[in-house]
Design a protein around this motif. Sequence first.
Motif, mmCIF file in Angstrom:
data_model
loop_
_atom_site.group_PDB
_atom_site.id
_atom_site.type_symbol
_atom_site.label_atom_id
_atom_site.label_comp_id
_atom_site.label_asym_id
_atom_site.label_seq_id
_atom_site.Cartn_x
_atom_site.Cartn_y
_atom_site.Cartn_z
ATOM 1 N N HIS A 118 0.831 -1.205 0.000
ATOM 2 C CA HIS A 118 0.000 0.000 0.000
ATOM 3 C C HIS A 118 0.873 1.266 0.000
ATOM 4 N N ASN A 119 1.851 1.289 0.879
ATOM 5 C CA ASN A 119 2.710 2.480 0.959
ATOM 6 C C ASN A 119 3.512 2.688 -0.321
ATOM 7 N N LEU B 131 1.286 4.165 -2.883
ATOM 8 C CA LEU B 131 1.029 5.581 -2.585
ATOM 9 C C LEU B 131 2.182 6.453 -3.068
ATOM 10 N N VAL B 132 3.393 5.976 -2.815
ATOM 11 C CA VAL B 132 4.564 6.752 -3.210
ATOM 12 C C VAL B 132 4.647 6.835 -4.733
ATOM 13 N N ALA C 244 2.152 6.611 -6.782
ATOM 14 C CA ALA C 244 1.059 7.483 -7.227
ATOM 15 C C ALA C 244 1.444 8.948 -7.043
ATOM 16 N N ALA C 245 2.058 9.249 -5.904
ATOM 17 C CA ALA C 245 2.456 10.630 -5.625
ATOM 18 C C ALA C 245 3.484 11.119 -6.634
ATOM 19 N N ARG D 213 -9.425 -0.902 0.537
ATOM 20 C CA ARG D 213 -8.918 0.403 0.096
ATOM 21 C C ARG D 213 -9.306 0.713 -1.342
ATOM 22 N N LEU E 77 -11.472 3.832 -2.079
ATOM 23 C CA LEU E 77 -10.689 5.044 -1.867
ATOM 24 C C LEU E 77 -9.879 5.358 -3.133
ATOM 25 N N TRP E 78 -9.209 4.345 -3.651
ATOM 26 C CA TRP E 78 -8.389 4.545 -4.852
ATOM 27 C C TRP E 78 -9.260 4.878 -6.063
ATOM 28 N N GLU F 87 -10.605 8.448 -5.763
ATOM 29 C CA GLU F 87 -9.515 9.415 -5.993
ATOM 30 C C GLU F 87 -9.068 9.412 -7.452
ATOM 31 N N VAL G 46 -7.769 6.837 -9.463
ATOM 32 C CA VAL G 46 -6.555 6.116 -9.859
ATOM 33 C C VAL G 46 -6.825 5.137 -11.005
ATOM 34 N N PRO H 212 -13.354 7.437 1.282
ATOM 35 C CA PRO H 212 -12.047 8.103 1.367
ATOM 36 C C PRO H 212 -11.677 8.577 2.768
ATOM 37 N N TYR H 213 -12.649 9.055 3.533
ATOM 38 C CA TYR H 213 -12.319 9.540 4.871
ATOM 39 C C TYR H 213 -12.556 8.457 5.943
#
Lengths: 298, 442
Positions: free
Chosen positions: B88-89, B92-93, B95-96, B110, B113-114, B117, B119, B395-396
């Motif tokens: 997951h992390n 995220l990286v 994606a960022a 998750r 959420l993706w 957002e 993705v 998402p939240y």
Amino acid sequence: MTNRERREALEFYLGISPWLIGLVCFTGGPILASLAISFTQWRLLSPPKWLGIQNYIDMFQDEGTRVSLGNTLFYTGLSVPLGLVTSLFVALLLNQRARGSTLFRTLFYLPTITSGVAMALLWLWLLNPEFGLINLALGLIGIKGPAWLQDPDWAKPALVLMSLWTIGTSMVIFLAGLQGMPQHLYDAAKIDGANQLREFWHVTVPMLTPTIFFVMVTSIIASFQTFTNVYVMTEGGPGWSTLMYGLYLYNNAFEYLRMGFASAMAWGLFLVILALTILQLLGARRWVYYEGGIRGRI
Amino acid sequence: MKTLSRRHFLQLSGMGAAGVALAACAVPVPATDGMAAMEPVHLQANIAFTQADYGLQYQTIEKWRDLFEDTHEGITVELAFVDWSEHHNKMLVLAAANELPDFIEVQASRSLLWIIEGVFLDIDGYAAADPGFDMDDFFEGVMGYYRWDGKTFALPYDHGPINLGFNKTLFEERGIATPTDDWTFDDLRAAAVAFAQEEDTWGFSGMPRSWLLEPSYLTPWGASLFNEDETECTIDSEEAIAALQWWVDLRFVDEAIPNSAQSEVLATAGGDFVSGKVAMTTVAPWTAPTWNALADFEWDVAAWPAGPVTRSTAGLGSGYGITKDTEHPEAAWEWLAWMTSAEGLAFVWAASGASTPPRKSVFDVYFSAPGIAPNSQAFLDAMDNYMQIGRPVSPYGAEFTAIRNREMDLINNGLKPVAEAVADMKNDGDPILAKNRELYGS
């Protein structure tokens, strides 16, 4: 500047360039980037949005930030003085010229190089309220041990107790300081009729104050950043009682996707540590003695 | 999807482990829709794996990839395996940094959420244009994790419901009737209390928690954790308080559930159930290989008991999706369809017994896999009838879980009255959940 000096300067800069480039690109860059990110709402999966100082305002209103900062201050307030006293005491013991002292120095230092995760798992067992060795030992002297990590009131003290496991680094620094003590001061004290306690209080402690100061500053910084033990052992529970600032920051960044807020938290932590360090530097003028230096100047 | 010749399939199957290969050979080859020739395409795919759970599963995926490349001229797939705990992390990286590969794995909890957002690519058009791909074969209860706003953005590759696992040997030794698929929570309590009469034996292990909280512990009592769109916490209802109090009483009044410290001592690599001192607990399909390897007693599975209002349980799994910025959507669809086809799911997952499949047609292959749970039919029944999505998925929602975990910790450790804790959960959680309104436009 002569040709030789020029060549030496060039060699010097070439020599330090790998570290310098690393610092600028891989540390300085992200530090500056985090400052910029702290002014945005950035959920990582979508582009950041400019928020101005909103994250910093939110920090003051956020319950998680307040609780985690309080927990971290409590942990630092207990673990740092306790760690200082314990590591100095152990260093004094290991500074004796006794047989096997080298072995004990190694043994006391070993936990410091043990994996943080392995150590956390080991302590989960030691602190188990029903079958852990700590409560077993307390039981032998008639004390019913607390529930430690399962009790919100005892979970933080349990972490403080666990922090004593890693006094190895401070102990080695104190040991180095003790071994650098000039013998003539002790000889002079003896001539003046000082006993061992007075020698310790009037010679060892004053001469060791720069070391104590260094260990105190670095220990405070490290304890503010404590993460692995709570991440592995408690995940901040029970009921946020061990939610440390570093864990809450991490959760905001990677679990709640509040990277902007997490960056603001990181800068908040930097400012807190900076303020504390400045206070310590100012206070040090009153109690830190530098041999050969001018009192009050450090 | 392109044709896979039986020769190719058998050649590759022969390379695999005997058990996996034998099961895979029973699977028919994928149908074809005669995909038009493409320019050479190189896809990057990120796959998570857990060595502990799935052994050398990634080798099977590599074989399935090789077969794909053999049958899809011009498309190559570069697989990057990432440890499950870091996946997951890492995503995220990536994606960022705008560096997401063409194809990524996503955990069901998750996925929305993706998706929200932005993705993933909407794949309904590709699926509709691919007559060889049967979308209706997926369990409807699973697809809730991968659909948003009426569109499909990702597809599951494994999914497992939570059921009641029990120590059959212990039940027989004590002469207590074993759980059946028509059990209610009253039956569970009666059995659990009977076991707790003896020292060092517990009736049940587990308390309401995490993604199981709503579907497995609240819904059976007619309660919920959130309103429909997760903009408000609803756990302060009378039904929810009754549900949570029921479990608190089972632990602290009946003393039939070990506390955290006792569980810690009993725990092995397979959890406290493997100690043989716990009569019942929650079980998922992916637990079976570990229990088979570690338990020195006979165990079995029954349906998750019915509550006073209904029978319901949680299900969770993972899926794959195509990232929206891929330069090769058609080729990526071919790969996604290949990986989530009935044949792909059978070959990679079901044949090894690693996990229950999200497609109805693949369950026959799963049932013949080695090392699965004794009564695996209970998993199929759950997926078909009473499995629900484990929330939050919004998402939240993740931010809300900090509040949820804080209060559930206190409830489950007997440190706070249920009514007070759920009121605090709502008070502190609602402002967070309210932020979902902006996303839903409601």
